[in-house]
Write a protein that holds these residues in place. Structure first.
Motif, mmCIF file in Angstrom:
data_model
loop_
_atom_site.group_PDB
_atom_site.id
_atom_site.type_symbol
_atom_site.label_atom_id
_atom_site.label_comp_id
_atom_site.label_asym_id
_atom_site.label_seq_id
_atom_site.Cartn_x
_atom_site.Cartn_y
_atom_site.Cartn_z
ATOM 1 N N HIS A 140 -8.816 -1.842 -4.637
ATOM 2 C CA HIS A 140 -8.283 -0.510 -4.945
ATOM 3 C C HIS A 140 -8.440 -0.196 -6.439
ATOM 4 O O HIS A 140 -8.777 0.931 -6.811
ATOM 5 C CB HIS A 140 -6.809 -0.430 -4.544
ATOM 6 C CG HIS A 140 -6.586 -0.242 -3.078
ATOM 7 N ND1 HIS A 140 -6.767 0.972 -2.446
ATOM 8 C CD2 HIS A 140 -6.196 -1.109 -2.109
ATOM 9 C CE1 HIS A 140 -6.510 0.841 -1.158
ATOM 10 N NE2 HIS A 140 -6.161 -0.409 -0.928
ATOM 11 N N ALA A 141 -8.182 -1.203 -7.278
ATOM 12 C CA ALA A 141 -8.243 -0.991 -8.726
ATOM 13 C C ALA A 141 -9.663 -0.707 -9.203
ATOM 14 O O ALA A 141 -9.858 -0.073 -10.247
ATOM 15 C CB ALA A 141 -7.679 -2.211 -9.452
ATOM 16 N N SER A 142 -10.652 -1.172 -8.461
ATOM 17 C CA SER A 142 -12.041 -0.961 -8.873
ATOM 18 C C SER A 142 -12.405 0.524 -8.892
ATOM 19 O O SER A 142 -13.361 0.936 -9.558
ATOM 20 C CB SER A 142 -12.988 -1.717 -7.930
ATOM 21 O OG SER A 142 -12.954 -1.176 -6.622
ATOM 22 N N ALA B 107 5.311 -12.279 5.063
ATOM 23 C CA ALA B 107 4.496 -11.079 5.209
ATOM 24 C C ALA B 107 5.216 -9.865 4.659
ATOM 25 O O ALA B 107 4.614 -8.996 4.026
ATOM 26 C CB ALA B 107 4.157 -10.866 6.687
ATOM 27 N N SER B 108 6.523 -9.797 4.859
ATOM 28 C CA SER B 108 7.295 -8.655 4.382
ATOM 29 C C SER B 108 7.461 -8.679 2.869
ATOM 30 O O SER B 108 7.709 -7.655 2.245
ATOM 31 C CB SER B 108 8.684 -8.636 5.048
ATOM 32 O OG SER B 108 9.445 -9.760 4.627
ATOM 33 N N ASP B 109 7.330 -9.890 2.259
ATOM 34 C CA ASP B 109 7.495 -10.014 0.816
ATOM 35 C C ASP B 109 6.208 -9.722 0.046
ATOM 36 O O ASP B 109 6.225 -9.588 -1.160
ATOM 37 C CB ASP B 109 7.962 -11.434 0.452
ATOM 38 C CG ASP B 109 9.422 -11.658 0.816
ATOM 39 O OD1 ASP B 109 10.112 -10.648 1.024
ATOM 40 O OD2 ASP B 109 9.845 -12.826 0.900
ATOM 41 N N VAL B 110 5.099 -9.655 0.738
ATOM 42 C CA VAL B 110 3.823 -9.418 0.076
ATOM 43 C C VAL B 110 3.656 -7.931 -0.229
ATOM 44 O O VAL B 110 3.757 -7.088 0.655
ATOM 45 C CB VAL B 110 2.641 -9.889 0.953
ATOM 46 C CG1 VAL B 110 1.315 -9.521 0.296
ATOM 47 C CG2 VAL B 110 2.721 -11.389 1.176
ATOM 48 N N ILE B 111 3.439 -7.624 -1.519
ATOM 49 C CA ILE B 111 3.217 -6.241 -1.922
ATOM 50 C C ILE B 111 1.798 -5.846 -1.545
ATOM 51 O O ILE B 111 0.849 -6.596 -1.783
ATOM 52 C CB ILE B 111 3.442 -6.061 -3.436
ATOM 53 C CG1 ILE B 111 4.926 -6.246 -3.758
ATOM 54 C CG2 ILE B 111 2.971 -4.700 -3.910
ATOM 55 C CD1 ILE B 111 5.255 -6.061 -5.215
ATOM 56 N N CYS B 112 1.649 -4.677 -0.980
ATOM 57 C CA CYS B 112 0.336 -4.231 -0.522
ATOM 58 C C CYS B 112 -0.591 -3.955 -1.705
ATOM 59 O O CYS B 112 -0.198 -4.029 -2.853
ATOM 60 C CB CYS B 112 0.477 -2.971 0.334
ATOM 61 S SG CYS B 112 0.966 -1.520 -0.612
ATOM 62 N N GLY B 113 -1.810 -3.611 -1.397
ATOM 63 C CA GLY B 113 -2.805 -3.420 -2.432
ATOM 64 C C GLY B 113 -2.788 -2.059 -3.093
ATOM 65 O O GLY B 113 -3.685 -1.719 -3.846
ATOM 66 N N LYS B 114 -1.776 -1.262 -2.835
ATOM 67 C CA LYS B 114 -1.720 0.090 -3.377
ATOM 68 C C LYS B 114 -1.600 0.050 -4.904
ATOM 69 O O LYS B 114 -0.778 -0.663 -5.457
ATOM 70 C CB LYS B 114 -0.521 0.836 -2.779
ATOM 71 C CG LYS B 114 -0.431 2.294 -3.205
ATOM 72 C CD LYS B 114 0.722 2.970 -2.491
ATOM 73 C CE LYS B 114 0.813 4.438 -2.875
ATOM 74 N NZ LYS B 114 1.131 4.609 -4.306
#
Length: 244
Positions: free
Chosen positions: A82-84, A33-40
């Motif tokens: 987010h990219a949309s 979970a800590s290694d997953v980059i958020c959707g920012k």
């Protein structure tokens, strides 16, 4: 030891094993979970604040991570949402068509991080120039990277002077790199991998020069320091990008 004591010992050992496995699973889930980059996704303000040399350093560091196999997990579903709403990529990479060069992975980037243009032999034409101008002038990317690679089929075909349909006119755009390789010492045929690598590097230079010469917009932006135009070659065996 009585049968009762034996059964009690086995039961205790079983409980210990289950408890240990449960803890290890929870620890693993926490690490993942800590290694997953958020959707920012990069904002326009964040993109504007970055210098071209800083972005180049980010790509170099990303490639080092790729070579080491330091894979980063990204929350792609969240990033897509987010990219949309808009995109402000760091850079635009002009790469070859080759399926063995996964550009985003090579630089450890994800959705919304970089523009990628693909065309056999990473050549430059009017459409490529227009796309590069859009990426930099309209969308604010600060770096143009022309990325060639070893064992390139387009380079080999240009050296062999292949003629076939529309491929013929594409390969003509690589001929200046072949002509610029006359000073190569050794066998100047497609049977010599070292010669093909030399022509590949020359072809990257030709594309970089063409971008500057044929796009007034991009040339002016580079003169002003708004963007940087660089070339590089991807090592197919190591995954390392050699910047020129």
């Amino acid at each position: 030891m009585s049968t009762f004591e034996f059964l009690l010992l086995v039961s205790l050992l079983g409980m210990i094993i289950l408890y240990t496995r449960k803890n290890k699973k929870e620890e693993k889930e926490q690490v993942q979970a800590s290694d997953v980059i958020c959707g920012k996704i990069l904002t326009a303000e964040e993109q504007s604040a970055l210098e071209p040399d800083t972005i180049l350093s980010i790509l170099k560091k990303g490639n080092q991570d790729f070579v080491k196999g330091a894979v980063t997990v990204r929350n792609n579903s969240e990033r897509m949402r987010h990219a949309s709403l808009g995109q402000h990529p760091l850079a635009v990479v002009l790469s070859c068509l080759d399926s063995r060069v996964p550009v985003e992975d090579v630089f450890h980037q994800g959705i919304g991080d970089i523009f990628v243009l693909r065309v056999a032999g990473n050549i430059v034409n009017e459409d490529i120039l227009g796309s590069l101008e859009y990426a930099c002038k309209v969308s604010g990317s600060k770096l143009i990277l022309v990325l060639g690679h070893e064992y390139c089929g387009a380079i080999r075909s240009a050296v062999d002077k292949v003629e076939m349909g529309n491929i013929t006119s594409l390969l003509e755009k690589i001929q200046p790199a072949v002509n610029a390789s006359e000073d190569f010492v050794g066998d100047k045929t497609s049977a010599n991998p070292a010669y093909l690598t030399h022509v590949c590097a020359e072809n990257v230079k030709v594309s970089v020069d063409n971008i500057r010469a044929k796009s007034v917009i991009l040339n002016q932006m580079e003169v002003e320091g708004t963007i940087k135009i660089v070339g590089a070659v991807y090592d197919m065996e190591t995954g390392r990008v050699l910047f020129k």
